[in-house]
Design a protein around this motif. Structure first.
Motif, PDB file in Angstrom:
ATOM      1  N   LEU A 188      10.299   3.263   8.880  1.00  0.00           N
ATOM      2  CA  LEU A 188      11.253   3.610   7.822  1.00  0.00           C
ATOM      3  C   LEU A 188      10.560   3.612   6.470  1.00  0.00           C
ATOM      4  CD1 LEU A 188      14.130   4.153   6.833  1.00  0.00           C
ATOM      5  CD2 LEU A 188      14.494   1.666   6.774  1.00  0.00           C
ATOM      6  N   GLY A 189       9.680   2.647   6.241  1.00  0.00           N
ATOM      7  CA  GLY A 189       8.959   2.581   4.974  1.00  0.00           C
ATOM      8  C   GLY A 189       8.105   3.812   4.730  1.00  0.00           C
ATOM      9  N   ILE A 190       7.436   4.296   5.785  1.00  0.00           N
ATOM     10  CA  ILE A 190       6.612   5.503   5.658  1.00  0.00           C
ATOM     11  C   ILE A 190       7.474   6.707   5.311  1.00  0.00           C
ATOM     12  CG2 ILE A 190       5.181   7.133   6.944  1.00  0.00           C
ATOM     13  CD1 ILE A 190       4.038   4.720   8.456  1.00  0.00           C
ATOM     14  N   SER A 191       8.631   6.828   5.967  1.00  0.00           N
ATOM     15  CA  SER A 191       9.537   7.955   5.693  1.00  0.00           C
ATOM     16  C   SER A 191      10.006   7.936   4.245  1.00  0.00           C
ATOM     17  CB  SER A 191      10.751   7.891   6.633  1.00  0.00           C
ATOM     18  OG  SER A 191      10.351   8.008   7.973  1.00  0.00           O
ATOM     19  N   ALA A 217       7.164  10.268  -2.597  1.00  0.00           N
ATOM     20  CA  ALA A 217       5.940  10.945  -3.043  1.00  0.00           C
ATOM     21  C   ALA A 217       6.214  12.412  -3.352  1.00  0.00           C
ATOM     22  CB  ALA A 217       4.860  10.828  -1.972  1.00  0.00           C
ATOM     23  N   MET A 218       7.019  13.070  -2.534  1.00  0.00           N
ATOM     24  CA  MET A 218       7.298  14.491  -2.739  1.00  0.00           C
ATOM     25  C   MET A 218       8.034  14.734  -4.051  1.00  0.00           C
ATOM     26  SD  MET A 218       5.811  16.141  -0.441  1.00  0.00           S
ATOM     27  CE  MET A 218       6.469  17.711  -0.981  1.00  0.00           C
ATOM     28  N   ILE A 248       0.836  -1.208   0.000  1.00  0.00           N
ATOM     29  CA  ILE A 248       0.000   0.000   0.000  1.00  0.00           C
ATOM     30  C   ILE A 248       0.865   1.249   0.000  1.00  0.00           C
ATOM     31  CG2 ILE A 248      -1.626   1.349   1.380  1.00  0.00           C
ATOM     32  CD1 ILE A 248      -2.870  -1.316   2.272  1.00  0.00           C
ATOM     33  N   LEU A 249       1.938   1.252   0.788  1.00  0.00           N
ATOM     34  CA  LEU A 249       2.855   2.391   0.807  1.00  0.00           C
ATOM     35  C   LEU A 249       3.435   2.645  -0.579  1.00  0.00           C
ATOM     36  CD1 LEU A 249       5.010   2.059   4.066  1.00  0.00           C
ATOM     37  CD2 LEU A 249       3.305   3.814   3.528  1.00  0.00           C
ATOM     38  N   SER A 250       3.857   1.588  -1.253  1.00  0.00           N
ATOM     39  CA  SER A 250       4.443   1.725  -2.588  1.00  0.00           C
ATOM     40  C   SER A 250       3.416   2.252  -3.582  1.00  0.00           C
ATOM     41  CB  SER A 250       4.977   0.370  -3.064  1.00  0.00           C
ATOM     42  OG  SER A 250       5.976  -0.110  -2.200  1.00  0.00           O
TER      43      SER A 250
END
Length: 258
Positions: free
Chosen positions: A145-148, A154-155, A12-14
């Motif tokens: 770490l994955g969220i960071s 994303a930015m 989902i993060l990816s």
């Protein structure tokens, strides 16, 4: 069970990081007609983005990974070799990229915009693919770490989305086509994550990732120097092209600290 939950969260993060590329495409709704000055700025900005990503993101990562595998000096040499391989691959690909004239046919200056956008889609997609792998692996092992990493990706995916959407939109006059090609460049990230989960996980190591980053760096540099920057200067707004290029170069490192 825990591994399944961790893998799902990482995927989902990816996906979210990759789809942030679409946010850059929303800029096409700010204009209703083709402006040569805006085309100049968009292409110059896209060229700056690709140059910056290559030199401040891809090549440093390639050198670090290859140095971990082969030592500091050999890591740098291998990084340059893979960069040159990327340049050669891009030059070969350049011969097979389709040309599409704009619908209204008002001059040769616009006829390569679709080509520029198409090549940008390929380059950003190739760039996003290993980023998807990295996001998945980080999120799978450590969700914080994955969220960071996903936020950082994303930015800098947002300006990359601009670099795809604008030339496609101005070449075809279709906002849907601009969104389609931007989506294709962004979806490469969750595809990379999915392949990492299903197939590639046992084979991902410092050497393979370093090779991928080096080759993609060469591809992006070729596209920026051969396609984007010359196209941005052909309308006569050379000062605007230069300013936009430096804006793209400056912006990308700042996306890592936001």
């Amino acid at each position: 069970m825990f591994e399944d939950v961790a893998a799902t969260r990482a995927l989902i993060l990816s996906f979210l990081a990759g789809m942030s590329t679409l946010l850059g495409a929303f800029i096409i709704f700010l204009t209703n007609k083709k402006s040569e000055k805006l085309v100049t700025i968009s292409l110059g900005f896209a060229g700056g983005v690709m140059i910056s990503v290559s030199f401040t993101d891809l090549m440093p990562n390639a050198n670090i990974l290859l140095a971990a595998y082969a030592g500091d000096k050999m890591g740098v040499v291998l990084g340059v070799i893979f960069l040159l391989i990327g340049v050669l691959l891009a030059a070969m690909l350049d011969k097979f990229v389709p040309h599409e004239n704009e619908p209204h046919g008002d001059g040769k200056q616009h006829e390569n915009l679709f080509r520029v956008g198409f090549v940008s889609t390929l380059a950003i997609g190739l760039h996003n693919f290993p980023e998807g792998i990295a996001t998945f692996m980080a999120g799978y092992e450590n969700m914080t770490l994955g969220i960071s990493i996903a936020l950082a990706i994303a930015m800098h995916n947002i300006p990359e989305g601009i670099s795809v959407a604008m030339p496609i939109y101005f070449a075809t006059g279709s906002k849907m086509k601009a969104f389609k090609y931007t989506f294709l460049s962004g979806i490469a990230e969750p595809i990379g994550a999915t392949l990492a989960f299903l197939i590639l996980k046992p084979y991902i190591n410092d050497l393979t990732l370093g090779m991928i980053f080096g080759v993609i760096s060469g591809i992006m540099l070729y596209i920026a120097i051969e396609e984007l920057l010359p196209s941005s200067r052909q309308y006569g707004y050379t000062k605007e092209s230069l300013i936009a290029t430096f804006a793209g170069i400056i912006l990308m490192p700042l996306t890592h600290v936001i």
